[in-house]
Design an enzyme around this catalytic site. Structure first.
Site, short mmCIF file in Angstrom:
data_model
loop_
_atom_site.label_atom_id
_atom_site.label_comp_id
_atom_site.label_asym_id
_atom_site.label_seq_id
_atom_site.Cartn_x
_atom_site.Cartn_y
_atom_site.Cartn_z
N ARG A 87 -3.72 -10.05 4.82
CA ARG A 87 -4.14 -10.09 3.41
C ARG A 87 -2.99 -9.56 2.56
NH1 ARG A 87 -6.27 -6.58 -0.31
NH2 ARG A 87 -7.85 -7.41 -1.71
N LYS A 143 0.81 -1.23 0.00
CA LYS A 143 0.00 0.00 0.00
C LYS A 143 0.84 1.27 0.00
CE LYS A 143 -4.49 -1.67 1.17
NZ LYS A 143 -5.42 -2.10 2.21
#
Ligand code: HH2
Length: 293
Positions: A262, A228
């Site tokens: 995840r 991210k």
């Protein structure tokens, strides 16, 4: 610190939580996801990657047909169905690990469950459509309640939250009550504070450093730091070059009580998770007593 929480129920199966960290492998069947967009945008490639994700050691496969990156345009229902359904259908009987569908749409979740999916990953945390909870109840599927600020289209324009941890906790309280009212058992629910979804760099770091605050809910905590942009901000690296940065966030999350991570890079994170789990388990009653260096 104990990570023990009741097991997770998904369609007649039970996943044990806390003894080791579970890995949710990401598969985006989209042309525009921020880090793997276009890579698995055909049924054949997606199916092959799904099987590879399982072979690399994932415990759950998370399949998505709509990018949620900041500024992403919503995908029409028919298109999202066209992306994810054939992949789930083709994986029937071939994949042993449960399939999670990353969607906020009722119709997509229903079709995915009918085709054999066992988990709904709702990044809107029931804010878009509470009927996702009805589906979880009807199918006995697991439900991920994630916190998001705004929608992917609007979240990067929001003013920062004055109290991000409080805002997330309030959302969890609300969504857990809504899920319960619609017949979802506690054992079916996973909570995720939603790294990156309308959060500042400081918010994302705070969520990781204070993840244990959400242990009070007594439900498994899922965390999705993979590649991210907050990692990009710190390291100055492009999404695919953020594997080590992701590893650091994964370890930090595990030490603060994450049960499920995840990630895109399943093969690499499997080692990361195993070593972190082993360190976390040191000193516990069943720790190994063999000398080793
Ligand atoms: N992050 C993304 C998508 N879905 N679901 C949960 N539960 N938690 C997350 O942190 C999360 C999520 C965004 O990442 P990615 O799937 O890689 O990208 P895109 O949304 O662009 O497809």
């Amino acid at each position: 610190m104990s990570r023990r929480v009741p097991h997770l129920v998904l369609r007649g199966r039970a996943l044990e939580l806390g003894a080791r960290t579970l890995i949710m492998g990401i598969l985006n069947v989209t042309p525009d996801s921020f880090s793997d967009g276009g890579e698995f945008f055909s049924v054949e490639r997606a199916v092959a990657r799904a099987l590879e994700i399982e072979a690399e050691g994932a415990d759950i496969l998370d399949l998505g047909g709509e990018s949620t990156r900041p500024g992403a345009k919503p995908v029409p229902l028919e298109e999202e169905l066209r992306r994810v359904l054939p992949v789930i259908e083709r994986l029937q009987g071939r994949l042993r690990i449960p399939v999670s569908v990353d969607t906020t749409k009722y119709e997509v979740a229903r079709a995915a469950l009918e085709a054999g999916a066992a988990m709904i990953n709702d990044v809107s945390g029931l804010r878009r459509d509470e009927r996702l909870a009805d589906l979880a109840a009807e199918f006995g599927a697991a439900l991920v309640i994630m916190h998001s600020r705004g929608t992917p289209e609007t979240m990067h324009q929001l003013p920062p939250s004055p109290d991000i941890l409080g805002e997330i906790a309030d959302h969890f309280t609300w969504a857990l009550a809504r899920a319960r009212a619609r017949g979802v058992a506690q054992e079916q629910i996973v909570l995720d504070p939603g790294l990156g979804f309308g959060k500042t760099l400081e918010d994302n770091l705070l969520i990781l450093n204070r993840l244990d605050r959400f242990a009070e809910f007594g439900r498994p905590l899922l965390i999705g730091p993979s590649r991210k942009s907050f990692i990009g901000h710190i390291t100055g690296r492009e999404p695919r070059e953020r594997v080590f940065g992701t590893a650091a966030a994964v370890v930090a999350a595990i030490f603060r009580g994450a049960h499920i991570v995840r990630v895109h890079d399943v093969r690499q994170m499997r080692d990361v998770v195993r070593v972190a789990d082993a360190i976390l388990g040191a000193g516990e009653a069943n720790a190994s007593r063999q000398p080793m260096f």
